[in-house]
Each structure stands twice: as C-alpha cells, then as structure tokens.
Design a protein around this motif. Structure first.
Motif, PDB file in Angstrom:
ATOM      1  N   ARG A   1       3.818   8.886  -6.324  1.00  0.00           N
ATOM      2  CA  ARG A   1       3.867   8.342  -7.686  1.00  0.00           C
ATOM      3  C   ARG A   1       2.820   9.104  -8.487  1.00  0.00           C
ATOM      4  N   LEU A   2       2.873   8.980  -9.812  1.00  0.00           N
ATOM      5  CA  LEU A   2       1.840   9.565 -10.671  1.00  0.00           C
ATOM      6  C   LEU A   2       0.906   8.446 -11.118  1.00  0.00           C
ATOM      7  N   THR A   3      -0.360   8.790 -11.350  1.00  0.00           N
ATOM      8  CA  THR A   3      -1.342   7.763 -11.717  1.00  0.00           C
ATOM      9  C   THR A   3      -2.234   8.250 -12.857  1.00  0.00           C
ATOM     10  N   ALA A   4      -2.986   7.305 -13.432  1.00  0.00           N
ATOM     11  CA  ALA A   4      -4.000   7.620 -14.443  1.00  0.00           C
ATOM     12  C   ALA A   4      -4.935   6.422 -14.523  1.00  0.00           C
ATOM     13  N   LEU A   5      -6.212   6.676 -14.821  1.00  0.00           N
ATOM     14  CA  LEU A   5      -7.188   5.593 -14.956  1.00  0.00           C
ATOM     15  C   LEU A   5      -7.777   5.614 -16.359  1.00  0.00           C
ATOM     16  N   TYR A   6      -7.778   4.444 -16.993  1.00  0.00           N
ATOM     17  CA  TYR A   6      -8.344   4.281 -18.335  1.00  0.00           C
ATOM     18  C   TYR A   6      -9.338   3.124 -18.297  1.00  0.00           C
TER      19      TYR A   6
END
Length: 196
Positions: A56-61
């Motif tokens: 899966r693709l991820t990102a953290l904000y």
C-alpha cells in the motif's frame, strides 16, 4: 446528518462505527482531493530478513514534528493539508478527542492490504484512540482477540464512514485489511491518532 454510531459487540474493547459520517458528495470531494494532494510514498518492510515493498502507499501528517515508527519504518510528518484539517476538526467535534497526527493509507486495488496488527506503539500511549476514515472502495475489515481465539468480528468499511477504536481495544485485539480477489477500486484510509 449521520445516524448515531453502531457500537460493535466486542469484549474488552470499545469500537464505534459511523456508517455515513460524511455524505456522498463530501466523500467524493475528499477522495478526489486527497488522491491528488497527499504526498504518497511506498516504503520497504522487512519480513524474516527479506525486504519487500509495503503492499500500500502511505503518508504521515501532523501538527508537530513527532515521528512515528511501526514495523521498523520511521515516518516523519508533513504539515496537515487543508482537507486533512477539515476532516480532523469534524472528527474531533464528534469524538471530543484532539488528534495530533494522521497516518494515511492508499490501497490501490484488492492486492493492497494491511496484515494483522494492533496500533499499540509506545508513542501512542497506553489506551490509544484511533479514528479511521474510509473514502473510496469498500473493504472488509477484520478483528480477532489477542488472548482468546474465539472472539472475532468483521465489518464492511464504507465510503465516508468513520471507525473509532479506543479504551482497551489495541491491548486486546488485532485488526487487518486482507487482500481480496474481487475487483475493487482505490481506497483511502485516514487514521487519526495522538502522538505526543
């Protein structure tokens, strides 16, 4: 307006499900915007000494600089986007919890998945509250008890839905989003949490 949440019948846990937290038009809008504006990345995970691309693709904000580490991956947050802040504020009004961070996941098709785990990393605290929003394709979400092999639960996470896990849930239950052979479209999952 959405209906009151469904409380899942799970022992040693507190899980609420809001099936239509965001209406169809707003959900469609957020799905399109998040697909474009989030800086998606694909990290390596190491399983039994072998490296694989995470499925899966991820990102953290976040509204702080606190990194988040899980499965030997350390992520450093970017500042919340306009859409993430709007979604966060609406969830905070409903739950009475102020979240600092959002781990976003993009499941591109039925082969993207997330294996059995609990959101019980030390930086989340002893009794973490996790608010999980779904935009896009519906997927089946599974729970199983850590200490008792019989209790299990599953539900379909719908477009625009909100799932809130709190209290002892992460200490007593694992959850997963399994692969599916069905043809399914893209799903964005936003998991709001508190990382001090």
């Amino acid at each position: 307006m959405f209906k009151d949440p469904i409380r899942l019948n799970m022992k040693d846990a507190h899980v609420d499900y809001f099936e239509h937290f965001f209406d169809q038009d707003l959900s469609n809008h957020y799905f399109k915007m998040l697909l474009k504006t989030i800086e998606w990345q694909q990290d390596d995970i190491t399983v039994f000494g072998k490296k694989y691309l995470q499925p899966r693709l991820t990102a953290l904000y976040a509204n702080n600089n606190a990194p988040y580490t899980y499965s030997n991956i350390t992520m450093h947050p970017k500042a919340f986007t306009k859409e993430l802040l709007e979604i966060k504020h609406r969830i905070e009004r409903e739950t009475g919890t102020i979240f600092t961070s959002c781990l976003a996941n993009l499941y591109r098709n039925g082969q993207d998945s997330n294996g059995w785990h609990a959101d019980n990393e030390k930086e989340l605290g002893k009794y973490p509250t996790i608010a999980s929003v779904t935009f896009g394709a519906e997927r089946v979400f599974h729970f199983k008890h850590k200490h008792d092999k019989h209790p299990k639960a599953k539900l379909i996470l719908k477009h625009g839905s909100l799932l809130v896990m709190k209290g002892d849930t992460q200490n007593n239950w694992l959850h997963q989003l399994p692969k599916t052979k069905k043809v399914v479209g893209e799903r964005i999952n936003l998991t709001f949490r508190i990382i001090a």
